[in-house]
Design a protein around this motif. Structure first.
Motif, PDB file in Angstrom:
ATOM      1  N   PRO A 260       0.821  -1.228   0.000  1.00 56.78           N
ATOM      2  CA  PRO A 260       0.000   0.000   0.000  1.00 56.78           C
ATOM      3  C   PRO A 260       0.845   1.264   0.000  1.00 56.78           C
ATOM      4  O   PRO A 260       0.320   2.346  -0.302  1.00 56.78           O
ATOM      5  CB  PRO A 260      -0.825  -0.135   1.283  1.00 56.78           C
ATOM      6  N   ALA A 261       2.147   1.146   0.326  1.00 54.36           N
ATOM      7  CA  ALA A 261       3.023   2.318   0.338  1.00 54.36           C
ATOM      8  C   ALA A 261       3.620   2.613  -1.034  1.00 54.36           C
ATOM      9  O   ALA A 261       4.348   3.604  -1.194  1.00 54.36           O
ATOM     10  CB  ALA A 261       4.150   2.110   1.355  1.00 54.36           C
ATOM     11  N   SER A 262       3.322   1.784  -2.029  1.00 57.59           N
ATOM     12  CA  SER A 262       3.845   2.038  -3.372  1.00 57.59           C
ATOM     13  C   SER A 262       3.368   3.391  -3.891  1.00 57.59           C
ATOM     14  O   SER A 262       2.194   3.744  -3.734  1.00 57.59           O
ATOM     15  CB  SER A 262       3.377   0.953  -4.341  1.00 57.59           C
ATOM     16  N   PRO A 263       4.239   4.173  -4.519  1.00 61.44           N
ATOM     17  CA  PRO A 263       3.808   5.454  -5.091  1.00 61.44           C
ATOM     18  C   PRO A 263       2.762   5.303  -6.190  1.00 61.44           C
ATOM     19  O   PRO A 263       2.080   6.272  -6.527  1.00 61.44           O
ATOM     20  CB  PRO A 263       5.110   6.043  -5.654  1.00 61.44           C
ATOM     21  N   LEU A 264       2.641   4.092  -6.749  1.00 61.77           N
ATOM     22  CA  LEU A 264       1.651   3.862  -7.801  1.00 61.77           C
ATOM     23  C   LEU A 264       0.297   3.452  -7.251  1.00 61.77           C
ATOM     24  O   LEU A 264      -0.696   3.429  -7.989  1.00 61.77           O
ATOM     25  CB  LEU A 264       2.142   2.781  -8.773  1.00 61.77           C
ATOM     26  N   ALA A 265       0.220   3.108  -5.959  1.00 67.36           N
ATOM     27  CA  ALA A 265      -1.024   2.625  -5.366  1.00 67.36           C
ATOM     28  C   ALA A 265      -2.124   3.690  -5.471  1.00 67.36           C
ATOM     29  O   ALA A 265      -1.915   4.865  -5.165  1.00 67.36           O
ATOM     30  CB  ALA A 265      -0.802   2.245  -3.909  1.00 67.36           C
ATOM     31  N   ALA A 266      -3.295   3.254  -5.935  1.00 69.08           N
ATOM     32  CA  ALA A 266      -4.439   4.140  -6.138  1.00 69.08           C
ATOM     33  C   ALA A 266      -5.664   3.257  -6.282  1.00 69.08           C
ATOM     34  O   ALA A 266      -5.542   2.027  -6.364  1.00 69.08           O
ATOM     35  CB  ALA A 266      -4.220   4.998  -7.391  1.00 69.08           C
ATOM     36  N   PRO A 267      -6.866   3.837  -6.300  1.00 66.46           N
ATOM     37  CA  PRO A 267      -8.049   3.004  -6.510  1.00 66.46           C
ATOM     38  C   PRO A 267      -7.916   2.150  -7.768  1.00 66.46           C
ATOM     39  O   PRO A 267      -7.703   2.674  -8.867  1.00 66.46           O
ATOM     40  CB  PRO A 267      -9.177   4.027  -6.654  1.00 66.46           C
ATOM     41  N   GLY A 268      -7.970   0.850  -7.592  1.00 67.84           N
ATOM     42  CA  GLY A 268      -7.861  -0.067  -8.721  1.00 67.84           C
ATOM     43  C   GLY A 268      -6.453  -0.373  -9.160  1.00 67.84           C
ATOM     44  O   GLY A 268      -6.258  -1.125 -10.127  1.00 67.84           O
ATOM     45  N   VAL A 269      -5.450   0.190  -8.492  1.00 66.46           N
ATOM     46  CA  VAL A 269      -4.047  -0.023  -8.876  1.00 66.46           C
ATOM     47  C   VAL A 269      -3.273  -0.571  -7.681  1.00 66.46           C
ATOM     48  O   VAL A 269      -3.272   0.032  -6.607  1.00 66.46           O
ATOM     49  CB  VAL A 269      -3.372   1.285  -9.353  1.00 66.46           C
ATOM     50  N   GLU A 270      -2.626  -1.721  -7.868  1.00 64.31           N
ATOM     51  CA  GLU A 270      -1.796  -2.318  -6.833  1.00 64.31           C
ATOM     52  C   GLU A 270      -0.433  -2.668  -7.404  1.00 64.31           C
ATOM     53  O   GLU A 270      -0.332  -3.134  -8.548  1.00 64.31           O
ATOM     54  CB  GLU A 270      -2.433  -3.591  -6.275  1.00 64.31           C
ATOM     55  N   GLU A 271       0.597  -2.425  -6.601  1.00 64.79           N
ATOM     56  CA  GLU A 271       1.950  -2.832  -6.980  1.00 64.79           C
ATOM     57  C   GLU A 271       2.531  -3.665  -5.845  1.00 64.79           C
ATOM     58  O   GLU A 271       2.468  -3.281  -4.678  1.00 64.79           O
ATOM     59  CB  GLU A 271       2.845  -1.622  -7.249  1.00 64.79           C
ATOM     60  N   ALA A 272       3.069  -4.827  -6.200  1.00 65.47           N
ATOM     61  CA  ALA A 272       3.664  -5.724  -5.212  1.00 65.47           C
ATOM     62  C   ALA A 272       5.121  -5.958  -5.554  1.00 65.47           C
ATOM     63  O   ALA A 272       5.495  -6.041  -6.733  1.00 65.47           O
ATOM     64  CB  ALA A 272       2.920  -7.058  -5.192  1.00 65.47           C
ATOM     65  N   GLY A 273       5.953  -6.072  -4.522  1.00 71.02           N
ATOM     66  CA  GLY A 273       7.350  -6.425  -4.727  1.00 71.02           C
ATOM     67  C   GLY A 273       7.491  -7.930  -4.843  1.00 71.02           C
ATOM     68  O   GLY A 273       6.917  -8.688  -4.058  1.00 71.02           O
ATOM     69  N   LEU A 274       8.265  -8.383  -5.813  1.00 65.35           N
ATOM     70  CA  LEU A 274       8.555  -9.806  -5.977  1.00 65.35           C
ATOM     71  C   LEU A 274      10.038 -10.070  -5.703  1.00 65.35           C
ATOM     72  O   LEU A 274      10.380 -10.899  -4.882  1.00 65.35           O
ATOM     73  CB  LEU A 274       8.181 -10.270  -7.382  1.00 65.35           C
ATOM     74  N   ILE A 275      10.898  -9.340  -6.422  1.00 58.51           N
ATOM     75  CA  ILE A 275      12.335  -9.367  -6.144  1.00 58.51           C
ATOM     76  C   ILE A 275      12.743  -7.959  -5.737  1.00 58.51           C
ATOM     77  O   ILE A 275      12.712  -7.030  -6.552  1.00 58.51           O
ATOM     78  CB  ILE A 275      13.146  -9.825  -7.361  1.00 58.51           C
ATOM     79  N   VAL A 276      13.078  -7.802  -4.469  1.00 54.11           N
ATOM     80  CA  VAL A 276      13.534  -6.524  -3.927  1.00 54.11           C
ATOM     81  C   VAL A 276      14.792  -6.840  -3.110  1.00 54.11           C
ATOM     82  O   VAL A 276      14.696  -7.255  -1.959  1.00 54.11           O
ATOM     83  CB  VAL A 276      12.458  -5.842  -3.063  1.00 54.11           C
ATOM     84  N   PRO A 277      15.980  -6.680  -3.685  1.00 51.55           N
ATOM     85  CA  PRO A 277      17.206  -7.077  -2.982  1.00 51.55           C
ATOM     86  C   PRO A 277      17.499  -6.265  -1.732  1.00 51.55           C
ATOM     87  O   PRO A 277      18.090  -6.780  -0.778  1.00 51.55           O
ATOM     88  CB  PRO A 277      18.301  -6.868  -4.044  1.00 51.55           C
ATOM     89  N   GLU A 278      17.084  -4.988  -1.728  1.00 58.13           N
ATOM     90  CA  GLU A 278      17.328  -4.117  -0.576  1.00 58.13           C
ATOM     91  C   GLU A 278      16.215  -3.090  -0.494  1.00 58.13           C
ATOM     92  O   GLU A 278      15.445  -2.915  -1.446  1.00 58.13           O
ATOM     93  CB  GLU A 278      18.673  -3.408  -0.722  1.00 58.13           C
ATOM     94  N   ALA A 279      16.095  -2.440   0.664  1.00 54.78           N
ATOM     95  CA  ALA A 279      15.070  -1.404   0.810  1.00 54.78           C
ATOM     96  C   ALA A 279      15.255  -0.335  -0.258  1.00 54.78           C
ATOM     97  O   ALA A 279      16.379   0.089  -0.544  1.00 54.78           O
ATOM     98  CB  ALA A 279      15.142  -0.794   2.203  1.00 54.78           C
ATOM     99  N   THR A 280      14.151   0.112  -0.856  1.00 57.47           N
ATOM    100  CA  THR A 280      14.224   1.031  -1.982  1.00 57.47           C
ATOM    101  C   THR A 280      13.653   2.399  -1.622  1.00 57.47           C
ATOM    102  O   THR A 280      12.832   2.533  -0.709  1.00 57.47           O
ATOM    103  CB  THR A 280      13.451   0.473  -3.186  1.00 57.47           C
ATOM    104  N   ALA A 281      14.062   3.386  -2.402  1.00 58.23           N
ATOM    105  CA  ALA A 281      13.605   4.751  -2.167  1.00 58.23           C
ATOM    106  C   ALA A 281      12.124   4.915  -2.487  1.00 58.23           C
ATOM    107  O   ALA A 281      11.505   5.891  -2.046  1.00 58.23           O
ATOM    108  CB  ALA A 281      14.438   5.729  -3.008  1.00 58.23           C
ATOM    109  N   ASP A 282      11.543   3.982  -3.235  1.00 56.91           N
ATOM    110  CA  ASP A 282      10.110   4.107  -3.536  1.00 56.91           C
ATOM    111  C   ASP A 282       9.245   3.291  -2.579  1.00 56.91           C
ATOM    112  O   ASP A 282       8.093   2.984  -2.876  1.00 56.91           O
ATOM    113  CB  ASP A 282       9.820   3.753  -4.999  1.00 56.91           C
TER     114      ASP A 282
END
Length: 336
Positions: free
Chosen positions: A211-233
């Motif tokens: 839910p903290a993704s900058p792209l998250a919005a009504p009807g839009v979800e972004e999930a991390g699958l491969i995230v090697p380290e904490a990211t700025a986004d």
């Protein structure tokens, strides 16, 4: 932008990409190099997009029972299952266990260990594959693969070039041939325990949106699958972080019918692969409608918007270059 789009229907396969191409059980496999140099051993391999991205994108298409032989990579190899059910098989002689993967699942196989894969169910299946680095190096084959290939006249040079001796092709006969690995070398390519390898896989049903993704919005979800380290986004490491370098992030983006991501640009390379549904990508003076199996690489810094114009959800896998990913730059007035 049309030159940066590779449609599934336009993919150019190679059936002579590797040394096991004539081995019984492997003759029907098709290999694709979509972005980057790839790891093919054949001059017949067609490359769709040659521009360096910091990673490579390829694919494999195989019918039921078709096998990709045991091999090892020096850089990351990530499988995204687009269609079909597959079995990943570990160990130089297929002796170290298996993992079964299904449509939507993702598995990142660690470097320097032997893996092969087999298509399990009826029909033709398609794996979309991401390889680490601009130069992913050459494939290291298990000794048994060399033995089988030799029976069908195929040899491999130390530079990774395939020679077909059965066809009278001796133009490279002065080149030094690749030899099977010694026992000492094999010992350096051990398979981790299966419970450790389970950390390298994400089931589609288990994917959790951020839910903290900058792209998250009504009807839009972004999930991390491969995230090697904490990211700025705003993504924490995992669920696949790996104990080996990836050099990229992999995300799952889902847009419901009519959902929209406002115009924004990226500081890193972005490659979009549509798993299901359709996705409209628009920019100044143009738009592209992507369908299932299509791949698009978006230029760094290009303001673009995303929209699902269909009556079913759009599910897309997105590769973003680098271990860290910056926040997108939304245009003035757009939601962030």
């Amino acid at each position: 932008m049309a030159q940066r789009l590779v449609r599934y229907a336009d993919l150019v396969p190679c059936r002579t990409a590797f040394i096991d191409t004539r081995t019984p059980g492997s003759t029907e496999k098709e290999n694709f190099t979509i972005i980057g140099a790839g790891v093919s051993e054949s001059a017949d391999q067609f490359v769709h997009i040659t521009e360096p991205h910091g990673f490579n994108v390829g694919a494999a298409r195989q019918p039921e029972g078709c096998v990709n032989s045991q091999h090892s990579h020096e850089t990351a190899e990530v499988f995204v299952v687009h269609s079909g059910h597959w079995r990943l098989i570990f160990g130089p002689n297929r002796e170290d266990g298996t993992l079964d993967i299904a449509p939507g699942d993702v598995c990142s196989v660690p470097t320097r260990m032997f893996r092969g894969f087999e298509k399990l169910d009826e029909g033709v299946g398609f794996l979309w594959v991401v390889l680490g680095q601009d130069d992913p190096g050459k494939v290291t084959w298990a000794p048994a693969v060399f033995e089988s290939a030799a029976d069908f006249g195929l040899k491999l040079t130390k530079g990774g070039t395939l020679i077909d001796t059965s066809d009278g092709d001796y133009t490279l006969r002065e080149a030094e041939l690749e030899a099977p690995l010694s026992e000492d070398d094999l010992a350096q390519l051990r398979t981790p325990p299966l419970e450790k390898l389970a950390e390298c896989m994400v089931r589609f049903a288990d994917v959790a949106a951020n839910p903290a993704s900058p792209l998250a919005a009504p009807g839009v979800e972004e999930a991390g699958l491969i995230v090697p380290e904490a990211t700025a986004d705003g993504f924490a490491p995992g669920p696949i972080s790996g104990w080996w370098p990836h050099g990229f992030n992999l995300r799952l983006l889902t847009l419901q019918t009519g959902a929209y991501v406002p115009r924004h640009s990226r500081r890193e390379v972005e490659v979009i692969f549509v798993h299901s549904g359709t996705l409209e990508v628009s920019w100044d003076h143009g738009e592209i409608l992507m369908g299932a199996g299509d791949t698009l690489t978006v230029p760094v810094g290009l303001p673009h918007a995303l929209r699902n114009t269909a009556s079913v959800p759009c599910v897309a896998y997105v590769v973003r270059g680098g271990e860290d990913v910056a926040r997108p730059l939304f245009e003035s007035g757009a939601a962030a």
